[in-house]
Design a protein around this motif. Structure first.
Motif, mmCIF file in Angstrom:
data_model
loop_
_atom_site.group_PDB
_atom_site.id
_atom_site.type_symbol
_atom_site.label_atom_id
_atom_site.label_comp_id
_atom_site.label_asym_id
_atom_site.label_seq_id
_atom_site.Cartn_x
_atom_site.Cartn_y
_atom_site.Cartn_z
ATOM 1 N N ASP A 123 0.830 -1.201 0.000
ATOM 2 C CA ASP A 123 0.000 0.000 0.000
ATOM 3 C C ASP A 123 0.867 1.254 0.000
ATOM 4 O OD1 ASP A 123 0.213 -1.403 2.676
ATOM 5 O OD2 ASP A 123 -0.372 0.583 3.391
ATOM 6 N N GLN A 124 1.969 1.243 0.719
ATOM 7 C CA GLN A 124 2.866 2.403 0.705
ATOM 8 C C GLN A 124 3.588 2.516 -0.630
ATOM 9 O OE1 GLN A 124 5.440 2.279 4.140
ATOM 10 N NE2 GLN A 124 3.728 2.455 5.558
ATOM 11 N N ALA A 125 4.009 1.372 -1.190
ATOM 12 C CA ALA A 125 4.696 1.380 -2.482
ATOM 13 C C ALA A 125 3.790 1.917 -3.588
ATOM 14 C CB ALA A 125 5.181 -0.027 -2.830
ATOM 15 N N LEU A 126 2.482 1.723 -3.434
ATOM 16 C CA LEU A 126 1.517 2.193 -4.430
ATOM 17 C C LEU A 126 1.019 3.608 -4.155
ATOM 18 C CD1 LEU A 126 -0.525 -1.095 -4.686
ATOM 19 C CD2 LEU A 126 0.614 0.019 -6.614
ATOM 20 N N GLY A 127 1.370 4.173 -3.018
ATOM 21 C CA GLY A 127 0.860 5.492 -2.649
ATOM 22 C C GLY A 127 -0.479 5.417 -1.946
ATOM 23 N N GLY A 128 -0.812 4.253 -1.392
ATOM 24 C CA GLY A 128 -2.063 4.066 -0.652
ATOM 25 C C GLY A 128 -3.082 3.267 -1.436
ATOM 26 N N ILE A 129 -3.885 2.488 -0.705
ATOM 27 C CA ILE A 129 -5.017 1.758 -1.283
ATOM 28 C C ILE A 129 -6.223 2.115 -0.425
ATOM 29 C CG2 ILE A 129 -6.030 -0.487 -1.834
ATOM 30 C CD1 ILE A 129 -3.165 -1.636 -1.859
ATOM 31 N N GLN A 130 -7.210 2.764 -1.023
ATOM 32 C CA GLN A 130 -8.402 3.211 -0.284
ATOM 33 C C GLN A 130 -9.657 2.685 -0.959
ATOM 34 O OE1 GLN A 130 -6.139 4.726 2.295
ATOM 35 N NE2 GLN A 130 -8.203 5.437 2.628
ATOM 36 N N PHE A 131 -10.526 2.054 -0.171
ATOM 37 C CA PHE A 131 -11.844 1.669 -0.647
ATOM 38 C C PHE A 131 -12.777 2.849 -0.415
ATOM 39 C CE2 PHE A 131 -10.562 -2.760 0.788
ATOM 40 C CZ PHE A 131 -10.395 -3.254 -0.488
ATOM 41 N N HIS A 132 -13.528 3.240 -1.429
ATOM 42 C CA HIS A 132 -14.550 4.271 -1.266
ATOM 43 C C HIS A 132 -15.903 3.576 -1.317
ATOM 44 C CE1 HIS A 132 -11.851 7.684 -1.275
ATOM 45 N NE2 HIS A 132 -11.149 7.004 -2.165
ATOM 46 N N ALA A 133 -16.588 3.620 -0.170
ATOM 47 C CA ALA A 133 -17.836 2.879 -0.017
ATOM 48 C C ALA A 133 -18.869 3.740 0.691
ATOM 49 C CB ALA A 133 -17.562 1.607 0.792
ATOM 50 N N THR A 134 -20.092 3.255 0.658
ATOM 51 C CA THR A 134 -21.187 3.948 1.346
ATOM 52 C C THR A 134 -21.858 2.989 2.321
ATOM 53 O OG1 THR A 134 -22.675 3.346 -0.456
ATOM 54 C CG2 THR A 134 -21.664 5.549 -0.543
ATOM 55 N N ASP A 135 -22.555 3.595 3.280
ATOM 56 C CA ASP A 135 -23.347 2.772 4.196
ATOM 57 C C ASP A 135 -24.693 2.469 3.542
ATOM 58 O OD1 ASP A 135 -24.954 5.037 4.541
ATOM 59 O OD2 ASP A 135 -24.327 5.395 6.606
ATOM 60 N N GLY A 136 -25.584 1.832 4.288
ATOM 61 C CA GLY A 136 -26.858 1.374 3.745
ATOM 62 C C GLY A 136 -27.760 2.447 3.177
ATOM 63 N N ASP A 137 -27.636 3.707 3.647
ATOM 64 C CA ASP A 137 -28.488 4.756 3.073
ATOM 65 C C ASP A 137 -27.711 5.745 2.206
ATOM 66 O OD1 ASP A 137 -27.243 6.315 4.982
ATOM 67 O OD2 ASP A 137 -29.080 6.977 5.966
ATOM 68 N N GLY A 138 -26.488 5.330 1.770
ATOM 69 C CA GLY A 138 -25.744 6.119 0.792
ATOM 70 C C GLY A 138 -24.737 7.107 1.329
ATOM 71 N N ASP A 139 -24.554 7.188 2.650
ATOM 72 C CA ASP A 139 -23.547 8.104 3.203
ATOM 73 C C ASP A 139 -22.149 7.512 3.008
ATOM 74 O OD1 ASP A 139 -25.492 9.879 4.195
ATOM 75 O OD2 ASP A 139 -25.761 8.630 5.981
ATOM 76 N N PRO A 140 -21.175 8.352 2.616
ATOM 77 C CA PRO A 140 -19.810 7.851 2.439
ATOM 78 C C PRO A 140 -19.232 7.351 3.773
ATOM 79 C CG PRO A 140 -20.031 10.095 1.599
ATOM 80 C CD PRO A 140 -21.297 9.763 2.303
ATOM 81 N N ILE A 141 -18.587 6.195 3.716
ATOM 82 C CA ILE A 141 -17.914 5.664 4.900
ATOM 83 C C ILE A 141 -16.565 6.363 5.023
ATOM 84 C CG2 ILE A 141 -16.904 3.602 5.964
ATOM 85 C CD1 ILE A 141 -19.009 1.946 4.441
#
Length: 188
Positions: A123-141
């Motif tokens: 993850d550091q070698a790639l500059g970070g790995i981030q999942f962008h997800a939402t909760d059940g009613d669409g709010d960003p986690i």
């Protein structure tokens, strides 16, 4: 919140010191790992993955991202498994919209000189790995930051086992045909 680091060991590659293909994949479930942080809305879906400065949208229910390492030991990501122009293939990350993910190491990586540390944080070698997800009613986690995935590859460190010294053997030249006590059987 970030996920706990997961690690694969190069020793399990086919050419490694303890080959075991089943040990080359780590996996997880974002929904269950974040359940305590999601509240009543529960988990919704993963929509994209940010790796370094690149964002990869999920194509349908899942997306595969392939990792490559170039001659300068930089690690790159691409959705094209044949992007050999950016380096040698070393692994793949499969991400499903329902929160499941898996990383499989497919080849050794060239570890930088780490002063005795034989673990490379992908993850550091790639500059970070981030999942962008939402909760059940669409709010960003975790807002726009997303949830960090931490992957590490342990170097298959060379080792040797001592070979026992062979017992010294000797042959007495007296047993040669021209010797003082010729005996052909004593010459081997």
């Amino acid at each position: 919140p970030d996920l706990q680091q997961q690690q694969v060991d190069e020793a399990h590659l086919a050419a490694g010191s303890t080959p075991d293909q089943q040990q080359l994949t780590v996996s997880g479930d974002l929904a269950s790992q974040l359940a305590a942080h999601l509240g009543a809305d529960g988990f919704g879906a993963i929509h994209s993955i940010a790796i370094g400065h690149h964002s990869f949208s999920l194509q349908g229910a899942q997306t595969s991202i392939y990792l490559f390492q170039d001659a300068q030991q930089h690690v790159h990501a691409d959705t094209n498994p044949h992007a050999l122009h950016i380096g040698r293939p070393i692994g793949s990350l499969l991400v499903q919209s329902d929160g499941h993910y898996s990383f499989s190491l497919t080849d050794r990586i060239d570890h930088p000189d780490a002063n005795g540390r034989n673990l490379t944080d992908l993850d550091q070698a790639l500059g970070g790995i981030q999942f962008h997800a939402t909760d059940g009613d669409g709010d960003p986690i975790n807002g726009t930051t997303g949830v960090g995935l931490h992957l590490a590859v342990k170097d298959d460190i060379p080792s040797s086992t001592a070979v026992p010294d062979l017992q010294q053997q000797q042959v007495d030249e007296a047993h040669l045909a021209a010797g003082s006590t010729p005996d052909q059987q004593q010459l081997t």
